[in-house]
Design an enzyme around this catalytic site. Structure first.
Site, PDB file in Angstrom:
ATOM      1  N   HIS A 199      33.271  24.062  -6.961  1.00  0.00           N
ATOM      2  CA  HIS A 199      32.242  24.757  -6.180  1.00  0.00           C
ATOM      3  C   HIS A 199      32.735  25.005  -4.759  1.00  0.00           C
ATOM      4  O   HIS A 199      32.618  26.120  -4.226  1.00  0.00           O
ATOM      5  CB  HIS A 199      30.954  23.922  -6.164  1.00  0.00           C
ATOM      6  CG  HIS A 199      29.893  24.431  -5.245  1.00  0.00           C
ATOM      7  ND1 HIS A 199      28.822  25.180  -5.675  1.00  0.00           N
ATOM      8  CD2 HIS A 199      29.725  24.288  -3.893  1.00  0.00           C
ATOM      9  CE1 HIS A 199      28.054  25.485  -4.648  1.00  0.00           C
ATOM     10  NE2 HIS A 199      28.579  24.954  -3.553  1.00  0.00           N
ATOM     11  N   GLU A 200      33.303  23.972  -4.121  1.00  0.00           N
ATOM     12  CA  GLU A 200      33.744  24.108  -2.735  1.00  0.00           C
ATOM     13  C   GLU A 200      34.940  25.048  -2.612  1.00  0.00           C
ATOM     14  O   GLU A 200      35.013  25.850  -1.673  1.00  0.00           O
ATOM     15  CB  GLU A 200      34.090  22.726  -2.156  1.00  0.00           C
ATOM     16  CG  GLU A 200      32.940  21.732  -2.126  1.00  0.00           C
ATOM     17  CD  GLU A 200      31.719  22.257  -1.386  1.00  0.00           C
ATOM     18  OE1 GLU A 200      31.863  23.173  -0.547  1.00  0.00           O
ATOM     19  OE2 GLU A 200      30.612  21.763  -1.645  1.00  0.00           O
ATOM     20  N   HIS A 203      33.858  28.581  -2.582  1.00  0.00           N
ATOM     21  CA  HIS A 203      33.446  29.040  -1.256  1.00  0.00           C
ATOM     22  C   HIS A 203      34.660  29.559  -0.472  1.00  0.00           C
ATOM     23  O   HIS A 203      34.587  30.596   0.188  1.00  0.00           O
ATOM     24  CB  HIS A 203      32.799  27.896  -0.468  1.00  0.00           C
ATOM     25  CG  HIS A 203      31.350  27.693  -0.766  1.00  0.00           C
ATOM     26  ND1 HIS A 203      30.420  28.702  -0.679  1.00  0.00           N
ATOM     27  CD2 HIS A 203      30.657  26.574  -1.125  1.00  0.00           C
ATOM     28  CE1 HIS A 203      29.215  28.222  -0.972  1.00  0.00           C
ATOM     29  NE2 HIS A 203      29.331  26.940  -1.255  1.00  0.00           N
ATOM     30  N   GLU A 270      25.583  30.410  -2.405  1.00  0.00           N
ATOM     31  CA  GLU A 270      25.528  29.180  -3.200  1.00  0.00           C
ATOM     32  C   GLU A 270      25.532  29.501  -4.694  1.00  0.00           C
ATOM     33  O   GLU A 270      26.225  28.852  -5.480  1.00  0.00           O
ATOM     34  CB  GLU A 270      24.281  28.369  -2.839  1.00  0.00           C
ATOM     35  CG  GLU A 270      24.364  27.674  -1.497  1.00  0.00           C
ATOM     36  CD  GLU A 270      25.538  26.725  -1.394  1.00  0.00           C
ATOM     37  OE1 GLU A 270      25.778  25.941  -2.328  1.00  0.00           O
ATOM     38  OE2 GLU A 270      26.241  26.779  -0.369  1.00  0.00           O
TER      39      GLU A 270
END
Length: 365
Positions: A199-200, A203, A270
């Site tokens: 997930h990070e 980003h 997100e």
């Protein structure tokens, strides 16, 4: 058999999610740029409005010790036309663009220090990892970096905190970093940890940090500019005309509009990072398990984590970057009006987007 008890697990179309959210993001950015340019243009119209007035139209009011030198609508149209055709140089608009560029440069240069300030942290490398968990963390990020097609290995930091959270930062792949709390490292299994890091890194791959910093800074400049313009109208001599009405309306609507756009953009990013995680993992369950585990742990240790968050300085800088918003567990990380708004989708909405729904809800449909 699903490992998520109480939830119905189905496949998620992460490709469609990525495309839709990318489109939504592009629309928000275009709207932000339009608002930014219009505010600069409005300042230019205001500053140049008097110069086109015919002196013969000036009238003296015996009740006021000044001239009614207010521009009429035709005058404003003339000023606007001259600005658009560059017969008058839009100095304020160009000035705002230059100021934005300089501010972004300064912010990007010092952002890593800002985002980590107030925390007790240490950097983890392949050589200084002190435990199997730390080595595993570094290896997981290294594997995902290759899978994500990143050209540079992000710096890895562990924050000495019991609460479970993580975030990414950096304005480019080369300057990127990921930070994870000790509590998160201790309480997630390898698949869940990999999902959080996916997930990070999503980003980073989507340039979210650069984008959100840029939008936040542009938003602040818009509000500062319109507030100065508003003060000029209130305390200056140009009152009671169509231009003043436009400025007054903008002064009260733009703050609301910018907040809504920032919230929408942040939540869209997100969803994109969640979809990017599924793309890298080829599985939607690990991230769902991680989010549920973080939420349940935060609820269980609410009082302790509230104290930890409140004692950590500069939480407002990290709030929008966190994987999980403690607000949904009733924890206020920032003691200001900003704490009333969440930059993250709700846990239920994120799980639904991942294809995870409560079983009883599905049974009743």
């Amino acid at each position: 058999m699903s490992k998520l008890q109480g939830y119905q697990v189905s496949a998620t179309d992460w490709r469609t999610a990525l495309r839709n959210n990318e489109k939504n993001t592009r629309n928000v950015i275009i709207l932000f740029l339009i608002i930014y340019i219009l505010v600069g243009f409005l300042i230019d119209v205001y500053l140049n409005s008097v110069s086109v007035i015919n002196p013969s139209t000036l009238q003296y009011s015996p009740n006021e010790n000044n001239f009614n030198d207010l521009p009429q609508m035709s005058d404003l149209k003339e000023v606007a036309h001259k600005l658009v055709t560059f017969q008058i140089i839009p100095i304020a608009t160009f000035g705002m663009i230059i100021l934005a560029g300089f501010s972004l440069f300064i912010t990007f240069m010092f952002h890593r220090g800002l985002v980590m300030s107030g925390t007790n942290y240490r950097e983890i490398t392949a050589d200084n990892a002190q435990s199997m968990e730390e080595k595993q963390l570094y290896n997981v990020i290294e594997e995902l970096k290759i899978a994500a097609g990143l050209n540079f290995m992000p710096k890895v930091y562990i924050i000495e905190a019991d609460y479970m959270n993580a975030f990414a930062s950096g304005f480019s792949e080369k300057s990127a970093m990921v930070a994870i709390t000790q509590g998160l490292l201790d309480k997630l299994d390898r698949n869940e940890l990999q999902a959080v890091m996916a997930h990070e890194l999503s980003h980073i791959r989507h340039n979210d940090i650069r984008l959100t910093i840029t939008v936040a800074l542009l938003s602040n400049l818009i509000l500062i500019a319109i507030d100065l313009l508003f003060r000029g109208v209130i305390y200056g001599r140009k009152r009671d005309n169509s231009l003043v009405v436009i400025i007054l309306i903008a002064r009260f609507l733009l703050p609301i509009l910018t907040v809504l756009l920032i919230l929408y953009l942040s939540r869209t990013r997100e969803y994109m990072a969640d979809a990017g995680c599924v793309e890298l993992m080829r599985d939607n369950e690990p991230l769902a398990r991680a989010l549920i585990k973080i939420h349940e742990d935060t609820l269980k240790n609410k009082d302790h984590y509230q104290q930890e968050y409140s004692q950590t300085a500069n939480e407002s800088v990290r709030q929008s970057s966190y994987l999980y918003d403690p607000h949904y567990a009733g924890i206020s990380t920032v003691k200001s009006i900003n704490g009333l708004f969440s930059t993250h989708p709700s846990l239920e909405d994120r799980l639904k987007a991942l294809g995870i729904n409560p079983k009883d809800l599905n049974e009743n449909e």
